[in-house]
Scaffold this motif. Structure first.
Motif, short mmCIF file in Angstrom:
data_model
loop_
_atom_site.label_atom_id
_atom_site.label_comp_id
_atom_site.label_asym_id
_atom_site.label_seq_id
_atom_site.Cartn_x
_atom_site.Cartn_y
_atom_site.Cartn_z
N VAL A 28 151.34 57.90 -22.19
CA VAL A 28 151.12 58.92 -21.15
C VAL A 28 151.50 60.31 -21.64
CG1 VAL A 28 151.32 57.29 -19.26
CG2 VAL A 28 153.36 58.47 -20.10
N PHE A 29 152.37 60.38 -22.66
CA PHE A 29 152.79 61.68 -23.18
C PHE A 29 151.62 62.43 -23.80
CE2 PHE A 29 152.40 60.34 -27.53
CZ PHE A 29 152.61 58.98 -27.48
N SER A 30 150.56 61.71 -24.15
CA SER A 30 149.41 62.33 -24.82
C SER A 30 148.40 62.91 -23.85
CB SER A 30 148.71 61.30 -25.71
OG SER A 30 148.06 60.32 -24.91
N ILE A 31 148.61 62.71 -22.55
CA ILE A 31 147.61 63.13 -21.55
C ILE A 31 147.69 64.63 -21.30
CG2 ILE A 31 146.85 62.89 -19.18
CD1 ILE A 31 147.89 60.03 -19.25
N ASN A 32 146.54 65.30 -21.38
CA ASN A 32 146.46 66.74 -21.10
C ASN A 32 145.98 67.02 -19.68
OD1 ASN A 32 147.38 67.69 -23.52
ND2 ASN A 32 145.35 68.07 -24.39
N ARG A 33 145.12 66.16 -19.19
CA ARG A 33 144.55 66.37 -17.87
C ARG A 33 144.14 65.03 -17.29
NH1 ARG A 33 138.69 69.11 -18.17
NH2 ARG A 33 138.27 67.81 -16.35
N MET A 34 144.06 65.01 -15.98
CA MET A 34 143.58 63.81 -15.29
C MET A 34 142.56 64.22 -14.25
SD MET A 34 146.93 61.37 -14.96
CE MET A 34 145.95 59.89 -14.64
N ASP A 35 141.59 63.36 -14.04
CA ASP A 35 140.48 63.65 -13.14
C ASP A 35 140.25 62.48 -12.20
OD1 ASP A 35 139.06 64.55 -16.20
OD2 ASP A 35 139.66 66.04 -14.73
N TRP A 36 139.64 62.80 -11.07
CA TRP A 36 139.03 61.80 -10.22
C TRP A 36 137.53 62.02 -10.26
CZ3 TRP A 36 141.28 57.64 -8.25
CH2 TRP A 36 142.67 57.64 -8.05
N TYR A 37 136.80 60.96 -10.55
CA TYR A 37 135.35 60.95 -10.50
C TYR A 37 134.92 59.99 -9.38
CZ TYR A 37 134.62 63.23 -15.07
OH TYR A 37 134.57 64.12 -16.12
N ARG A 38 133.68 60.12 -8.97
CA ARG A 38 133.11 59.15 -8.05
C ARG A 38 131.65 58.90 -8.40
NH1 ARG A 38 133.14 62.63 -2.37
NH2 ARG A 38 131.53 64.15 -2.97
N GLN A 39 131.19 57.72 -8.04
CA GLN A 39 129.80 57.36 -8.27
C GLN A 39 129.27 56.62 -7.06
OE1 GLN A 39 128.96 55.24 -11.91
NE2 GLN A 39 126.83 55.96 -11.89
N ALA A 40 128.30 57.23 -6.40
CA ALA A 40 127.65 56.61 -5.26
C ALA A 40 126.46 55.79 -5.76
CB ALA A 40 127.19 57.68 -4.28
N PRO A 41 126.02 54.81 -4.99
CA PRO A 41 124.88 53.98 -5.41
C PRO A 41 123.65 54.83 -5.72
CG PRO A 41 125.95 53.01 -3.52
CD PRO A 41 126.59 54.34 -3.70
N GLY A 42 123.08 54.61 -6.88
CA GLY A 42 121.87 55.31 -7.27
C GLY A 42 122.09 56.74 -7.72
N LYS A 43 123.35 57.16 -7.84
CA LYS A 43 123.64 58.54 -8.25
C LYS A 43 124.47 58.56 -9.52
CE LYS A 43 123.34 60.68 -3.68
NZ LYS A 43 124.01 61.60 -2.72
N GLN A 44 124.48 59.72 -10.17
CA GLN A 44 125.29 59.88 -11.37
C GLN A 44 126.77 60.04 -11.00
OE1 GLN A 44 123.60 63.21 -13.55
NE2 GLN A 44 122.32 61.83 -14.74
N ARG A 45 127.61 59.68 -11.94
CA ARG A 45 129.04 59.87 -11.73
C ARG A 45 129.33 61.36 -11.62
NH1 ARG A 45 133.18 56.12 -15.04
NH2 ARG A 45 131.67 54.64 -14.16
N GLU A 46 130.18 61.72 -10.65
CA GLU A 46 130.45 63.11 -10.32
C GLU A 46 131.95 63.41 -10.44
OE1 GLU A 46 129.55 65.88 -6.41
OE2 GLU A 46 130.31 63.85 -6.07
N LEU A 47 132.27 64.53 -11.08
CA LEU A 47 133.66 64.97 -11.14
C LEU A 47 134.06 65.53 -9.78
CD1 LEU A 47 136.27 65.60 -12.69
CD2 LEU A 47 135.21 67.75 -13.44
N VAL A 48 135.12 64.99 -9.22
CA VAL A 48 135.57 65.37 -7.88
C VAL A 48 136.73 66.36 -7.95
CG1 VAL A 48 136.55 64.53 -5.72
CG2 VAL A 48 134.81 63.18 -6.92
#
Length: 116
Positions: A28-48
């Protein structure tokens, strides 16, 4: 190596709230950033939402004012507080972490379903 485990998804009616958690382990010490993404059915993954290790945050326009990303360094856990949920928020939500060497790790995803 970083392992990410999400929890907190579920079903809720429109207007309700959920809090997602993402527990990180390993390097975990190597982590610079964290994100939440989401993907709805039939759609591309989206950065939230994004939180950088300096504490700055960013959100996609569609969730601004409703979602809040945060982290607890002592617990190596990131959160996504989701309020005023809408049916269009329905998706599989993924936790992601980026290391200092620019490698991206992913969690397994957690389903969020918002009914009208």
């Amino acid at each position: 190596q970083v392992e990410l485990v999400e929890s907190g998804g579920g079903s809720v009616q429109a207007g309700g709230s959920l809090r997602l958690s993402c527990a990180a382990s390993g390097s975990v010490f190597s982590i610079n950033r964290m994100d939440w993404y989401r993907q709805a059915p039939g759609k591309q993954r989206e950065l939230v939402a994004t939180i950088k290790w300096g504490g700055s945050t960013n959100y996609v326009d569609s969730v601004k004012g409703r979602f809040t990303i945060s982290r607890d360094n002592a617990k190596n856990t990131m959160y996504l507080q989701m309020n005023s949920l809408k049916p269009e928020d329905t998706a599989v939500y993924y936790c992601s972490a980026v290391s200092s060497s620019a490698f991206r790790y992913w969690g397994q995803g957690t389903q969020v379903t918002v009914s009208s």
